[in-house]
Each structure stands twice: as C-alpha cells, then as structure tokens.
Scaffold this active site. Structure first.
Site, PDB file in Angstrom:
ATOM      1  N   ALA A   7      -0.505   0.109  -3.769  1.00  0.00           N
ATOM      2  CA  ALA A   7       0.607  -0.794  -4.117  1.00  0.00           C
ATOM      3  C   ALA A   7       0.189  -2.241  -4.362  1.00  0.00           C
ATOM      4  CB  ALA A   7       1.716  -0.753  -3.067  1.00  0.00           C
ATOM      5  N   ALA A   8      -1.109  -2.529  -4.311  1.00  0.00           N
ATOM      6  CA  ALA A   8      -1.534  -3.911  -4.584  1.00  0.00           C
ATOM      7  C   ALA A   8      -1.212  -4.305  -6.022  1.00  0.00           C
ATOM      8  CB  ALA A   8      -3.022  -4.061  -4.314  1.00  0.00           C
ATOM      9  N   GLY A   9      -1.510  -3.416  -6.960  1.00  0.00           N
ATOM     10  CA  GLY A   9      -1.201  -3.695  -8.359  1.00  0.00           C
ATOM     11  C   GLY A   9       0.288  -3.777  -8.616  1.00  0.00           C
ATOM     12  N   ASP A  10       1.064  -2.942  -7.924  1.00  0.00           N
ATOM     13  CA  ASP A  10       2.515  -2.978  -8.084  1.00  0.00           C
ATOM     14  C   ASP A  10       3.093  -4.265  -7.512  1.00  0.00           C
ATOM     15  OD1 ASP A  10       2.432  -0.441  -9.223  1.00  0.00           O
ATOM     16  OD2 ASP A  10       2.637   0.557  -7.284  1.00  0.00           O
TER      17      ASP A  10
END
Length: 294
Positions: free
Chosen positions: A244-247
């Site tokens: 979820a870092a990119g999200d």
C-alpha cells in the site's frame, strides 16, 4: 477543494509475514497472519480520505460478508459509498507474503472486481463528470478504465492513472491522462524503454500524458513537468512492509493537488505519507492520517 473520485478495485487482503518469501514448492512455518481490507482502488480512496480529501469510490463487491464489511469500512472512513456496485461473484481477495526486509509478493483473485463493465461506467457518467479528480488503476477491466478516463477527461476532470498492475494499454487512453504515476517496470512496459528512465518519461509525454511522476521506491521519485525533470528523494526510514505504499503515495498526491499545491509540493507530501506507510505491516492498517504528517 475539488472532490476526488476513485474508480477501482476492492479486496480483502490476507497477509503472512515470514523471514523470507518461499521459493516455488517450498513451505515456510512461523509466519504471522493478518486479514484486512485492501485493493488498489480501496487503498487509494482510504489514503485520500484519511489525508483530508473529500472522497467517493466506485468499485464492485460481492454480495457476501467481505463486501458488506468493505462498505461499512468505507463509511467509517467518511468515503461516499452511494455508487458502490454489487455482483453475484465473490468479493475480490488478495494473498500477500511479506519478508523481513519489507519486500512482498501478491496474488489476487479479482472476483467482483472483474465484473465492472463499460456499461456500468456509462451509467455513472454524471457522477464521474462531477468530480474534480478521478484516480484510476488497473485491477479492474481495462475497457472500463478507458471509458472512465474518457468520460472524466471530456467533463474537464483531472485524470490520474496509477498503471498497476502493469499491462498493455490502448493508445487512446494516454490522451485522457493528466498525470501518470508508474514505477520503473510499469513505464518500461508502457513505453518499451527500460534502460533510460528520463527517456521513458519523455516518451510517455509524447504518447499523450501531460505530466509524469516516476516512482523509484527507496530512491524517491522523479517528476516530469512541462519539459523539466525534478528529483524528489525518499525519506530515510526502516521499511517493514511495502504493501500500500504506492497507493498511499497516489492518494496523498491527489489530495495535495486538490488543495492547490504545486506538483513538486504534492510529491513531497506524498513521499512523507508513503514513508509512514512502509513502517507498518498491512494495507489499509498502515495508511497514515493527516495529523501523522502534520
């Protein structure tokens, strides 16, 4: 502030943390198990909401306990769920393996996510056209993504495409994209250029995308705005889970832009948000709130 509409996937994530990711045919014991909400669309909507955005979501869920729980979770986050769709297929699920270094591998069963059709999108034309920013990813069928991008573009909305998971896209979609946020493997697939990041960014511009932000993981990100490439370094933190870092980056970026920040300022804000995310295990459980950044 312009309203943010996220169109994309919603999953239930089942995550195991283990010393390392198993090789094919190998079983590793002793991992920690967690189950929680996920999906790139859902993650980005939650990130944008927690970071101060006025957010709505269009996704498709099964008529099952996972779908009911997802809707309840969105409501708790303050996300508008009035246009969430339901399907006779089961809700999407994802199996995630995370190692001690924070690296992960993910397998997704799309379920109801794969049921989102061009017709569904057209029926929500007025909703899409009323948004200031529309965030798209590629965990739902590409024809639906393309139709949503076209409708949003023609209505004057800013279309942000996070082209993940990587796949080949029809050429026409690039003309509708205000801002794309690929990583290195995604931009290589989109442009055919794998050995020169700046050339790949410029090629994506030539293909029709107005602005490009190339995410570089622990190295930070690069912004191509107008004709200039600006590098924004990552925050130095100890990563435990990149899920979820990119999200989070994408949701935070959109919030900052909707507040009138420059693209450079928006990237810096998103970098801080994603740095907080990688320090916790899980998808939505790891997404920070505005107070955490402030």
């Amino acid at each position: 502030m312009s309203k943010i509409l996220v169109i994309g996937s919603s999953n239930t994530d089942m995550t195991i943390k283990a010393p390392r990711i198993p090789a094919p045919g190998e079983t590793i014991l002793g991992g920690e198990f967690k189950m929680g909400p996920g999906g790139k669309g859902a993650n980005q909507a939650v990130a944008a909401a927690r970071l101060g955005g006025e957010v709505g979501i269009i996704c498709k869920l099964g008529r099952d306990i996972f779908g009911d729980k997802a809707i309840a979770g969105y409501r708790d986050e303050g996300i508008d769920v009035s246009h969430v769709l339901r399907s006779d297929k089961p809700s999407g699920t994802a199996l995630i393996m995370v190692d001690d270094k924070g690296e992960n591998c993910i397998s997704v069963a799309p379920g109801a996510n794969g049921d989102i059709s061009v017709e569904d999108i057209r029926e929500l034309k007025d909703v899409i056209g009323a948004a200031g920013y529309v965030i798209l990813q590629l965990e739902i069928p590409v024809p639906a993504v393309c139709e949503a991008a076209k409708i949003a573009y023609e209505a004057g909305a800013k279309v942000i495409l996070n082209p993940a998971p990587a796949c080949r896209l029809p050429e026409e979609i690039f003309n509708y994209i205000s801002l794309a946020t690929p990583n290195q493997s995604e931009i290589a697939l989109m442009t055919g250029i794998s050995d020169d990041s700046e050339a790949a960014m410029r090629k994506l511009r030539e293909m029709g995308v107005k602005d490009v932000i190339l995410t570089l993981g622990s190295k930070g990100s690069a912004l191509l705005e107008d004709d200039k490439v600006i590098f924004v370094p990552a925050c130095k933190v100890k990563a435990v889970d990149a899920t979820a870092a990119g999200d989070t980056f994408c949701g935070a970026l959109c919030v900052a832009l909707s507040e009138g920040k420059s693209k450079r300022e928006a990237v810096e804000f998103a970098t801080k948000a994603s740095a907080l995310t990688v320090q916790k295990v899980g998808a939505q459980e790891s997404i920070p709130y505005r107070k955490d950044i402030d």
